[in-house]
Design an enzyme around this catalytic site. Structure first.
Site, PDB file in Angstrom:
ATOM      1  N   ASP A 122      11.023   6.436  -6.044  1.00  0.00           N
ATOM      2  CA  ASP A 122      10.310   5.153  -5.953  1.00  0.00           C
ATOM      3  C   ASP A 122      11.290   3.985  -6.024  1.00  0.00           C
ATOM      4  O   ASP A 122      10.996   2.938  -6.600  1.00  0.00           O
ATOM      5  CB  ASP A 122       9.263   5.047  -7.074  1.00  0.00           C
ATOM      6  CG  ASP A 122       8.277   3.914  -6.857  1.00  0.00           C
ATOM      7  OD1 ASP A 122       8.082   3.506  -5.702  1.00  0.00           O
ATOM      8  OD2 ASP A 122       7.699   3.426  -7.845  1.00  0.00           O
ATOM      9  N   GLY A 153       0.791  -1.222   0.000  1.00  0.00           N
ATOM     10  CA  GLY A 153       0.000   0.000   0.000  1.00  0.00           C
ATOM     11  C   GLY A 153       0.821   1.269   0.000  1.00  0.00           C
ATOM     12  O   GLY A 153       0.320   2.343   0.333  1.00  0.00           O
ATOM     13  N   GLY A 154       2.101   1.178  -0.399  1.00  0.00           N
ATOM     14  CA  GLY A 154       2.990   2.337  -0.334  1.00  0.00           C
ATOM     15  C   GLY A 154       2.564   3.498  -1.194  1.00  0.00           C
ATOM     16  O   GLY A 154       3.004   4.628  -0.980  1.00  0.00           O
ATOM     17  N   GLU A 155       1.691   3.248  -2.192  1.00  0.00           N
ATOM     18  CA  GLU A 155       1.205   4.326  -3.060  1.00  0.00           C
ATOM     19  C   GLU A 155      -0.107   4.924  -2.568  1.00  0.00           C
ATOM     20  O   GLU A 155      -0.729   5.724  -3.262  1.00  0.00           O
ATOM     21  CB  GLU A 155       1.018   3.787  -4.482  1.00  0.00           C
ATOM     22  CG  GLU A 155       2.301   3.715  -5.283  1.00  0.00           C
ATOM     23  CD  GLU A 155       3.312   2.747  -4.694  1.00  0.00           C
ATOM     24  OE1 GLU A 155       4.474   3.163  -4.505  1.00  0.00           O
ATOM     25  OE2 GLU A 155       2.956   1.592  -4.411  1.00  0.00           O
ATOM     26  N   ASN A 191       9.477   2.205  -0.723  1.00  0.00           N
ATOM     27  CA  ASN A 191       9.699   3.636  -0.928  1.00  0.00           C
ATOM     28  C   ASN A 191       8.903   4.496   0.045  1.00  0.00           C
ATOM     29  O   ASN A 191       7.961   4.054   0.688  1.00  0.00           O
ATOM     30  CB  ASN A 191       9.294   4.017  -2.351  1.00  0.00           C
ATOM     31  CG  ASN A 191       7.830   3.685  -2.615  1.00  0.00           C
ATOM     32  OD1 ASN A 191       7.493   2.538  -2.864  1.00  0.00           O
ATOM     33  ND2 ASN A 191       6.956   4.678  -2.561  1.00  0.00           N
TER      34      ASN A 191
END
Length: 688
Positions: A314, A201-203, A271
């Site tokens: 990223d 879920g990093g975005e 990231n």
């Protein structure tokens, strides 16, 4: 003089206490724990083969002298599970006592006879098809096993345990809510009564973490957050008095490794968020893009190493860490390595996190508005992909790794989809080499800022590949003692976001390619020895096992949507006794960035997610008259949109599934566009 018995007693006692350190008396599943600590033999019981993640098999029946005889032993289709353009098939099967267990991109699990391919039982997840917070395709990278159960994470952020004999659910534990941006795509790790899981879920502006659960009950025993709260270790690397770290990403996409003697759990964190906008998060931003060691029983912090400070490119640390033992400068050393999206392999001492070979902090370009870090780590040795971009018409600037950008696109190589993405990196103790898949794909980076909304995409910019740029790959043997290239293949397709490889004591490296080919390579020399066409994108990590004295190699072939390889639901097993021949090759994946297909005329609707290909515009290229209106209709399962490439002067915004947005084109010209949530989707409108 002491008797032999007197001399034996202290030695035996010392051995007993050493055994206690290695084999805890309270082990909940001593058989699986022993297999996890041992070199990989006839069974393959965890995602990385054993606790080291080396993906190294000791089986030698198939070797460099006879691998040319290899043919398909069987091929099984998994009843349509995970078929469709939104799915990828990237899981490693597990094998125990002649039974294979495999999970698809729809979180469906199958048990197969590992000798014949017959399906023994199946679990259908019933996962909500409206889940909209998945970054990069519907995927599950594998299972764990222990205590008679199979463990896996689902895209709805639940960890699930199934009975290995029946496929019935034994427990299900929510880690978070998918509506808040959290999903699980990585394979968990089982050891000594605990199940360790990362989260994705990093975005979406989430707070990354590793969770340890009780293997019998699913009870959460501890969590360790990869983003520090106020006053916690690492909080000084985020702006004081803000809550930016609470939505800063640093998710864990990979299966951890574990050293039982040291009692340490190891993993790599992804990231920072927002991905391309560092303007509000001054500081190094721990523990983004870092390798981390924790105490396995308690989750207590031990050490970390950050690969990229204040990441705005990223540059996830997404590939699984690998544990290995080596000798450097005449001294035995305990190593840990991870292949980064930067194109470097980071090689450290796993006892304390210090570099084994050397990593230098060097000054890098600066952009004050991005609050860039003054220096970045440069490992000694060789990069596996080019680290400088070539100039292109229409772009003012092209730069090397760590080149900075603001609101005008700058081409940088590697991009955040370059180097090594999630693909695992095997290690052979015979050659001392790591086998590293790589992607060559520059990105046009630009920052545009984002407002954080729970459950909404939060990236702050773009890194879409310039239209017309070539995309390819590398497969590289890196010497673990020097971090230098021993041999390298240039590949026509991107493979750093594909399946990775597996290496054997028979002197072979097995790996798949997105064009459907499955390869065997001489591990020492790099010579290709065997090639077989599977008929689908071969983008999953292969596995080696033995049943009734016969050695098999198996790979899931069902494509990878990020690479554009052919989708499917096939599992192929190979052996020296095999009789099954190859299939026709599937359509090859793209090697040039940009819209593809014929130019359509006489259309007024562009379907986002059309033709059951989630990440596509259908048709991808159209010709219309000036003054025409095009309806962008989302027929997929996920939110999509169409945004003018680079200029941003027209934009549908994010269009939910089932809805449409219209754009009128009044001026003649050629208009390129991308889907902002999924910037590998391209389209073209020619207005006459």
């Amino acid at each position: 003089m002491r008797s032999d018995r007197q001399r034996w007693i202290p030695a035996a006692v010392g051995f007993f206490f050493l055994l206690l350190l290695v084999v805890p008396a309270w082990a909940a599943d001593p058989e699986i724990d022993q297999l996890l600590r041992s070199p990989v033999g006839k069974d393959w019981v965890t995602n990385g083969g054993n606790l080291t993640n080396q993906r190294y098999s000791t089986l030698t029946q198939i070797n460099t002298t006879n691998v040319k005889q290899l043919k398909g032993a069987w091929m099984t289709r998994l009843k349509g599970s995970g078929i469709g353009g939104k799915y990828s098939f990237e899981a490693s099967p597990l094998v125990k006592n002649g039974i294979m267990y495999l999970i698809t991109g729809n979180d469906d699990v199958f048990a197969l006879n590992a000798k014949t391919g017959e399906i023994l039982w199946e679990y259908w997840s019933g996962i909500d098809q409206k889940i909209s917070t998945i970054c990069c395709g519907w995927v599950n990278r594998g299972l764990a096993m222990g205590e008679g159960l199979l463990y896996f994470g689902q895209l709805d952020a639940n960890v699930v345990a199934l009975d290995m004999k029946t496929g019935k659910v034994k427990w299900k534990t929510p880690i978070e809510k998918w509506e808040n941006g959290y999903t699980i795509t990585s394979a968990p790790l089982y050891y000594d009564g605990l199940v360790y899981s990362g989260i994705s879920g990093g975005e979406f502006g989430v707070r990354g973490r590793v969770t340890a659960l009780d293997a019998k009950s699913g009870e959460i025993k501890w969590r360790w957050y990869t983003l520090p709260g106020p006053g916690e270790r690492g909080s000084e690397t985020w702006p004081p008095g803000t809550d930016h770290s609470m939505r800063g990403g640093a998710t864990v996409w990979n299966t951890p490794a574990l050293d039982p003697q040291l009692g340490l759990l190891y993993f790599a964190a992804g990231n920072c968020g927002p991905d391309y906008d560092g303007s509000m998060r001054e500081g190094d931003n721990l523990y983004c893009t870092s390798m981390v060691a924790l105490k396995a029983k308690t989750g207590e912090y031990v050490w970390h190493f950050q690969q990229v400070h204040h990441d705005i490119w990223d540059y996830d640390a997404a590939s699984p860490v690998v544990l290995f033992d080596t000798v450097i400068d005449g001294r035995p050393r305990k190593g840990i390595a991870e292949a980064g999206r930067t194109g470097w392999v980071y090689i450290l001492d796993r006892t304390n996190g210090t570099p084994l070979i050397g990593i230098e902090e060097r000054p890098v370009p600066q952009e004050p508005r991005q609050k860039t870090a003054k220096t970045q780590p440069y490992p000694k040795g060789d990069a596996t992909v080019p680290q400088c971009a070539e100039p292109m018409p229409g772009y003012e600037k092209a730069g090397c790794i760590f080149e900075v950008f603001w609101e005008h696109p700058v081409i940088v190589q590697p991009s955040g989809l370059g180097g090594t993405n999630w693909s695992p990196m095997p290690y052979s103790p015979d050659t001392g080499y790591f086998y590293v898949p790589g992607t060559i794909r520059p990105g046009a980076f630009a920052r545009y800022g984002d407002k954080f909304l729970v459950g909404q995409r939060y990236v702050g910019g773009t890194q879409a590949a310039p239209i017309g740029v070539q995309m390819s790959g590398t497969f590289t043997a890196i010497d673990g003692k020097t971090n230098k290239i021993a041999w390298q293949h240039k590949t026509p397709y991107r493979i750093g976001g594909g399946g990775g490889a597996t290496v054997t004591a028979g002197g072979l490296v097995f790996r798949g390619e997105p064009d459907g080919n499955f390869l065997a390579i001489d591990a020492k020399t790099g010579q290709e020895l065997w090639r077989f066409q599977t008929g689908f994108g071969a983008d999953a990590p292969p596995v080696v096992y033995e049943v009734d004295g016969e050695q098999f190699v198996v790979i899931a072939t069902g494509g990878n949507q990020l690479q554009g390889s052919a989708n499917g639901d096939a599992v192929w097993a190979f052996s020296l006794k095999g009789q099954v021949g190859p299939l026709w090759p599937p359509p090859p994946p793209p090697t040039v960035a940009g819209p593809v297909g014929p130019i359509a005329t006489g259309v007024d609707t562009i379907k986002m997610g059309g033709n059951n290909v989630e990440y596509s515009f259908v048709p991808g290229r159209v010709r219309v008259k000036a003054g025409s209106t095009l309806n962008f209709t989302n027929v997929g399962d996920l939110p999509h949109g169409a945004t003018a490439w680079q200029t941003g002067d027209w934009d549908t915004g994010v269009v939910p599934a089932g809805l449409s947005k219209s754009i009128t084109f009044t001026e003649p010209g050629t208009y390129y566009y991308i889907c902002t949530p999924h910037p590998w989707m391209y389209g073209q409108v020619i207005v006459e």
